[in-house]
Enzyme design. Structure first.
Site, PDB file in Angstrom:
ATOM      1  N   ALA A  61      42.180  44.570  93.694  1.00  0.00           N
ATOM      2  CA  ALA A  61      41.426  43.702  94.612  1.00  0.00           C
ATOM      3  C   ALA A  61      42.417  42.891  95.442  1.00  0.00           C
ATOM      4  CB  ALA A  61      40.548  42.756  93.793  1.00  0.00           C
ATOM      5  N   GLY A 100      41.713  46.534  90.146  1.00  0.00           N
ATOM      6  CA  GLY A 100      40.590  47.244  90.767  1.00  0.00           C
ATOM      7  C   GLY A 100      40.976  48.655  91.182  1.00  0.00           C
ATOM      8  N   GLU A 103      40.511  50.648  88.183  1.00  0.00           N
ATOM      9  CA  GLU A 103      39.061  50.711  87.902  1.00  0.00           C
ATOM     10  C   GLU A 103      38.374  51.714  88.837  1.00  0.00           C
ATOM     11  OE1 GLU A 103      38.808  46.277  88.078  1.00  0.00           O
ATOM     12  OE2 GLU A 103      37.462  46.596  86.386  1.00  0.00           O
ATOM     13  N   GLU A 123      44.669  41.972  85.538  1.00  0.00           N
ATOM     14  CA  GLU A 123      43.813  40.835  85.917  1.00  0.00           C
ATOM     15  C   GLU A 123      44.044  39.616  85.043  1.00  0.00           C
ATOM     16  OE1 GLU A 123      42.919  43.968  85.821  1.00  0.00           O
ATOM     17  OE2 GLU A 123      41.460  44.454  87.370  1.00  0.00           O
TER      18      GLU A 123
HETATM   19  C1  LIG Z   1      32.851  38.965  90.312  1.00  0.00           C
HETATM   20  C2  LIG Z   1      33.731  39.707  91.250  1.00  0.00           C
HETATM   21  C3  LIG Z   1      33.969  41.123  90.791  1.00  0.00           C
HETATM   22  C4  LIG Z   1      35.249  41.569  91.408  1.00  0.00           C
HETATM   23  C5  LIG Z   1      35.925  42.510  90.485  1.00  0.00           C
HETATM   24  C6  LIG Z   1      37.347  42.572  90.846  1.00  0.00           C
HETATM   25  C7  LIG Z   1      38.127  43.127  89.681  1.00  0.00           C
HETATM   26  C8  LIG Z   1      39.489  43.436  90.132  1.00  0.00           C
HETATM   27  C9  LIG Z   1      40.414  42.502  90.141  1.00  0.00           C
HETATM   28  C10 LIG Z   1      41.768  42.840  90.607  1.00  0.00           C
HETATM   29  O1  LIG Z   1      42.094  43.937  90.967  1.00  0.00           O
HETATM   30  S1  LIG Z   1      42.865  41.556  90.626  1.00  0.00           S
HETATM   31  C11 LIG Z   1      44.343  42.298  91.283  1.00  0.00           C
HETATM   32  C12 LIG Z   1      45.010  43.161  90.312  1.00  0.00           C
HETATM   33  N1  LIG Z   1      46.272  43.613  90.848  1.00  0.00           N
HETATM   34  C13 LIG Z   1      47.401  42.998  90.604  1.00  0.00           C
HETATM   35  O2  LIG Z   1      47.470  42.041  89.864  1.00  0.00           O
HETATM   36  C14 LIG Z   1      48.628  43.538  91.296  1.00  0.00           C
HETATM   37  C15 LIG Z   1      49.385  42.425  91.942  1.00  0.00           C
HETATM   38  N2  LIG Z   1      50.551  42.919  92.632  1.00  0.00           N
HETATM   39  C16 LIG Z   1      51.694  43.221  92.001  1.00  0.00           C
HETATM   40  O3  LIG Z   1      51.821  43.156  90.811  1.00  0.00           O
HETATM   41  C17 LIG Z   1      52.832  43.666  92.863  1.00  0.00           C
HETATM   42  O4  LIG Z   1      52.642  43.124  94.133  1.00  0.00           O
HETATM   43  C18 LIG Z   1      52.934  45.205  92.973  1.00  0.00           C
HETATM   44  C19 LIG Z   1      51.609  45.809  93.371  1.00  0.00           C
HETATM   45  C20 LIG Z   1      53.411  45.774  91.631  1.00  0.00           C
HETATM   46  C21 LIG Z   1      53.978  45.552  94.072  1.00  0.00           C
HETATM   47  O5  LIG Z   1      55.196  44.906  93.790  1.00  0.00           O
HETATM   48  P1  LIG Z   1      56.354  44.903  94.906  1.00  0.00           P
HETATM   49  O6  LIG Z   1      57.501  44.197  94.267  1.00  0.00           O
HETATM   50  O7  LIG Z   1      56.542  46.231  95.446  1.00  0.00           O
HETATM   51  O8  LIG Z   1      55.808  44.035  96.102  1.00  0.00           O
HETATM   52  P2  LIG Z   1      55.378  42.516  96.154  1.00  0.00           P
HETATM   53  O9  LIG Z   1      56.446  41.742  96.847  1.00  0.00           O
HETATM   54  O10 LIG Z   1      54.946  42.030  94.847  1.00  0.00           O
HETATM   55  O11 LIG Z   1      54.087  42.595  97.064  1.00  0.00           O
HETATM   56  C22 LIG Z   1      54.185  42.940  98.444  1.00  0.00           C
HETATM   57  C23 LIG Z   1      53.172  42.116  99.209  1.00  0.00           C
HETATM   58  O12 LIG Z   1      51.873  42.528  98.808  1.00  0.00           O
HETATM   59  C24 LIG Z   1      51.123  41.398  98.366  1.00  0.00           C
HETATM   60  N3  LIG Z   1      50.211  41.850  97.309  1.00  0.00           N
HETATM   61  C25 LIG Z   1      50.516  42.598  96.251  1.00  0.00           C
HETATM   62  N4  LIG Z   1      49.412  42.859  95.543  1.00  0.00           N
HETATM   63  C26 LIG Z   1      48.396  42.264  96.175  1.00  0.00           C
HETATM   64  C27 LIG Z   1      47.002  42.177  95.917  1.00  0.00           C
HETATM   65  N5  LIG Z   1      46.416  42.785  94.880  1.00  0.00           N
HETATM   66  N6  LIG Z   1      46.257  41.456  96.776  1.00  0.00           N
HETATM   67  C28 LIG Z   1      46.803  40.860  97.850  1.00  0.00           C
HETATM   68  N7  LIG Z   1      48.133  40.912  98.146  1.00  0.00           N
HETATM   69  C29 LIG Z   1      48.905  41.609  97.308  1.00  0.00           C
HETATM   70  C30 LIG Z   1      52.191  40.433  97.852  1.00  0.00           C
HETATM   71  O13 LIG Z   1      51.690  39.133  97.842  1.00  0.00           O
HETATM   72  C31 LIG Z   1      53.277  40.630  98.876  1.00  0.00           C
HETATM   73  O14 LIG Z   1      52.875  39.936 100.032  1.00  0.00           O
HETATM   74  P3  LIG Z   1      53.914  39.156 100.923  1.00  0.00           P
HETATM   75  O15 LIG Z   1      54.587  38.176 100.013  1.00  0.00           O
HETATM   76  O16 LIG Z   1      54.880  40.180 101.427  1.00  0.00           O
HETATM   77  O17 LIG Z   1      53.103  38.509 101.974  1.00  0.00           O
END
Ligand SMILES: CCCCCCC/C=C/C(=O)SCCNC(=O)CCNC(=O)[C@H](O)C(C)(C)COP(=O)(O)OP(=O)(O)OC[C@H]1O[C@@H](n2cnc3c(N)ncnc32)[C@H](O)[C@@H]1OP(=O)(O)O
Length: 718
Positions: A61, A100, A103, A123
């Site tokens: 997400a 997500g 999922e 999450e």
């Molecule tokens: C009641 C509501 C129901 C809704 C159900 C929803 C259920 C689902 C929930 C979720 O999915 S929560 C999100 C789960 N995902 C994560 O936790 C992944 C988070 N990201 C990471 O761990 C890492 O970013 C990565 C994917 C492993 C990549 O690592 P890498 O070192 O290659 O790059 P980064 O510098 O970390 O990231 C680059 C850039 O991207 C932004 N970003 C990464 N993931 C997300 C995300 N999920 N959402 C928004 N933005 C994300 C990160 O902030 C970086 O941004 P900038 O700093 O460059 O602006």
């Protein structure tokens, strides 16, 4: 966005397109809904493959969307629609499938992954749970024990491990997309009933209750007050004991509670803070994106005590060729024995057969003449370090970077001892240096931007969260720690016991209270620093006011009594013997404190937990505001990352500055004023100018503080 294309062989390809990680933003979800609809309606489509653009399936997400009201098509019905399709759907997992994203893949009928792709449900690390059916589908696929492990830890696994756990159907070292497209053609017409995870029973061992109860105990212990891991177990209990639809309702209910909790906001803030600190800026205007860095491949570590050994291991794990220097024979021979074993153990823990770098040992400084970077990790003594920096300046190549692992000494003074002040910088590691994530990169007034960029980059390669900080006594972390420990000592003078103070701090979420921590690191560390600062030692009057402010000689007196902590088997607590780890209350300490209070005419009073917490935390936080005001940290995120990654601040409380915002800046100010009135001789309780300005500006959200600090600095109001 998500694109739809019909490929030869009647395969519809749906591509998630939202760089850099193809997060499931409202636009992406809307795109998937449309593409799925086309796949249903177009009779030419016989099967479907879902992939992500640029070799990254999906990072989950869009976390940024959690800050505002949710809009766009919800994820849960979208995944159900995919699962319900009567044409086979295959997820082609390259790069990552997290949260997500995984999922979504669990809603597909088949999953094909690259061996090195990262899969997981992280999450919980954001204060949430996998609420798009993840808590219900994963245990049906991989079994309850594996689901408990993955969902409560949020750990990432490789495609290979996912295959072993049955989470994916096939892995490849080639293109997962190509294999998925071929596979999708081959399965047209196969029955899909057994592929719809929501319709399957949960794979559970016979003793479900026993397993869940045991797991819950472990999770509560590890969680240190975090709500999400406990909620995850609750959702998995529902998966194991209820039909799918009811389990899903429970998942949603628990998610709603978490979603609106302060902890989820704190953990999401911590996620972004970690990324913000990588985008460093210096007061000179040099920044991460306008400065080039050098790539270092050879380095030296001088001094092979605990810190030096850990640093050498961390460098070798990052692929460096390391020269490890120790002039004392006994220490060198111990290091020769221990360091290779440490390196091998840590490489194994990281899933490597051998470390990518090598370490060679020697006893002469001449052996570092050819390396590109030197890290000094000798005893914390300025005279010794100055002498060493003079020698290094003469021995090393003119462009070699000279770094100090000092925990608080003046970097400018060290730089001035060399012929290359621009190439001198602090690299403050935390023990054990090969494990702890934090690196404070201390920028002296003359450190060049290229030097800072190079060391920040090196820290990243070492897997550290590197935070650029200014050069002031104690830098950021230890500077803030000083008023915190000082308050704890004052509380003992006034009537508290070490175990009472520690209990309050541990209930807040610290892994260890201040006194247990002090026993672990050794009371003599601070004693030496206070002696060097002229605060204690021969000839210093044994009063409770030193250098014009309140001073507690309690820790000095403990050291004088030989109670140095775990290493002597006695400190604020007693241990089974020298080196013992299990802390027990010690009646000696009670008698010692009673005698001390009697000597100084101090009446012991009962001190409430609230006062203990407020005085310890708010004095630390107030110092944080002073650090921001002095420009020693670029923003609150830097301070918070330092505390979360280096000082055990509970991540689910975001960090000290975030916590101040959560409590309310006006309340923190009011409390500091209150305690300052009661203890006017305690300087750190005097509220900082910046805190007052922020309160006067209406307590803006933490994301706006940098802007306000910048503005006030331009107008010279700070
Ligand atoms: C009641 C509501 C129901 C809704 C159900 C929803 C259920 C689902 C929930 C979720 O999915 S929560 C999100 C789960 N995902 C994560 O936790 C992944 C988070 N990201 C990471 O761990 C890492 O970013 C990565 C994917 C492993 C990549 O690592 P890498 O070192 O290659 O790059 P980064 O510098 O970390 O990231 C680059 C850039 O991207 C932004 N970003 C990464 N993931 C997300 C995300 N999920 N959402 C928004 N933005 C994300 C990160 O902030 C970086 O941004 P900038 O700093 O460059 O602006």
């Amino acid at each position: 966005m998500a694109t739809f294309s019909l490929l030869p062989g009647s395969v519809a390809l749906i591509t998630l397109t939202n760089p850099p990680v193809n997060a499931l933003s409202a636009a992406v979800r809307a795109g998937i809904v449309q593409a799925v609809q086309r796949s249903v309606e177009d009779p030419k489509v016989k099967s479907v493959v879902i992939c992500g653009q640029n070799g990254r399936f999906c990072g989950g997400a869009d976390i940024r969307e959690f800050a505002g009201p949710m809009s766009g098509p919800p994820l849960v019905p979208l995944i159900h629609a995919i699962e319900a399709l009567d044409k086979p759907v295959v997820a082609a997992i390259e790069g990552l499938a997290l949260g997500g994203g995984l999922e979504l893949a669990l809603g597909c009928h088949y999953r094909i992954a690259h061996t090195t792709a990262l899969l997981g449900l992280p999450e919980v690390t954001l204060g949430l749970l996998p609420a798009a059916g993840g808590t219900q589908r994963l245990p049906r696929l991989a079994g309850l024990p594996a689901a408990l492990d993955l969902i409560t830890t949020g750990r990432h696994i490789s495609g290979t491990e996912a295959l072993e756990l049955g989470i994916v159907d096939q892995v490849t070292d080639g293109s997962a997309l190509d294999i998925a497209l071929e596979f999708a053609k081959s399965i047209v017409g196969r029955p899909l009933n057994t592929r719809r995870l929501s319709t399957l029973p949960c794979r559970c061992p016979t003793d479900i209750d026993n397993l869940l109860d045991r797991f819950m105990v472990q999770v509560r212990q590890r969680a240190r007050g975090a709500l999400a891991p406990v909620a995850c177990v609750g959702a998995l209990r529902a998966a194991a004991t209820l039909p799918y639809a009811q389990g899903l309702r429970k998942e949603r209910e628990l998610m709603d509670t978490l979603f609106n909790s302060g902890q989820a906001r704190a953990l999401q803030y911590a996620f972004f803070s970690q990324r913000v600190v990588g985008k460093w800026t210096l007061p000179s205007g040099a920044r991460w994106d306008n400065t080039t860095s050098r790539t270092i491949s050879t380095a030296a570590v001088i001094g092979l005590g605990t810190m030096g050994r850990g640093i050498a291991v961390a460098l070798a794990l990052a692929g460096m060729s390391v020269v490890a220097v120790e002039t004392q024979e006994k220490q060198l021979s111990e290091a020769r024995q221990m360091v290779p074993a440490m390196l091998q153990r840590e490489a194994g823990r990281r899933g490597l057969d051998t470390a990518p770098g090598v370490i060679s040992f020697c006893s002469s400084l001449q052996d570092v003449s050819e390396v590109e970077l030197v890290i000094e990790a000798v005893f914390e003594d300025m005279a010794l370090k100055l002498q060493l920096f003079r020698q290094l300046s003469a021995v090393c190549k003119p462009d070699t970077l000279l770094c100090s692992n000092t925990s608080g000494l003046d970097i400018d003074q060290l730089a001035a001892a060399t012929q290359r002040p621009g190439l001198v910088v602090g690299m403050h590691f935390f023990a054990p240096a090969h494990i702890m994530k934090l690196l404070e990169v201390v920028c002296g007034t003359r450190s060049s931007p290229e030097t800072v960029a190079t060391v920040m980059q090196l820290g990243k390669r070492m897997g550290k969260v590197s935070v650029a900080v200014g050069n002031c006594p104690g830098f950021v972390g230890n500077r803030m720690l000083k008023p915190y420990t000082e308050q704890a000592n004052f509380l003992l003078e006034e009537g508290a016991m070490p175990e009472q103070v520690d209990k309050v701090l541990e209930e807040f979420g610290f892994p260890m209270g201040v006194f247990r921590m002090s026993d672990l690191s050794g009371l003599d560390v601070g004693w030496r620093i206070r002696k060097a600062a002229g605060l204690t030692g021969p000839g210093v009057e044994p009063t409770r006011t030193r250098q014009g402010r309140r001073y507690s000689p309690l820790p000095d007196q403990m050291c004088e009594a030989g109670r140095l902590g775990q290493k002597t088997g006695r400190g604020w607590y007693q241990y089974d013997g020298p080196g013992g780890r299990v802390a027990r209350s010690d009646p000696w300490v009670q008698t010692f404190l009673d005698a001390y209070r009697a000597r100084h005419n101090l009446a012991a009073r009962v001190i409430a937990a609230e006062e203990i917490l407020e005085r310890c935390l708010y004095s630390l936080i107030n110092e944080g505001f002073k650090i921001l005001q002095d420009g020693m940290a670029a923003g609150p995120e830097d301070i918070d990352a330092i505390y979360v990654f280096g000082y055990g601040w509970p991540r689910h409380r975001g960090g000290p500055m975030f916590h101040a915002g959560q409590v309310g800046l006006a309340r923190v100010l009011e409390k500091l004023e209150h305690y300052q009135q009661l203890h006017p001789d305690v300087a750190p309780m005097k509220p900082s100018m910046l805190l007052r300005r922020l309160v006067a500006a209406g307590s803006p959200p933490i994301q706006k503080w940098r802007e306000l600090i910048h503005r006030e600095r331009v107008h010279s109001q700070l």
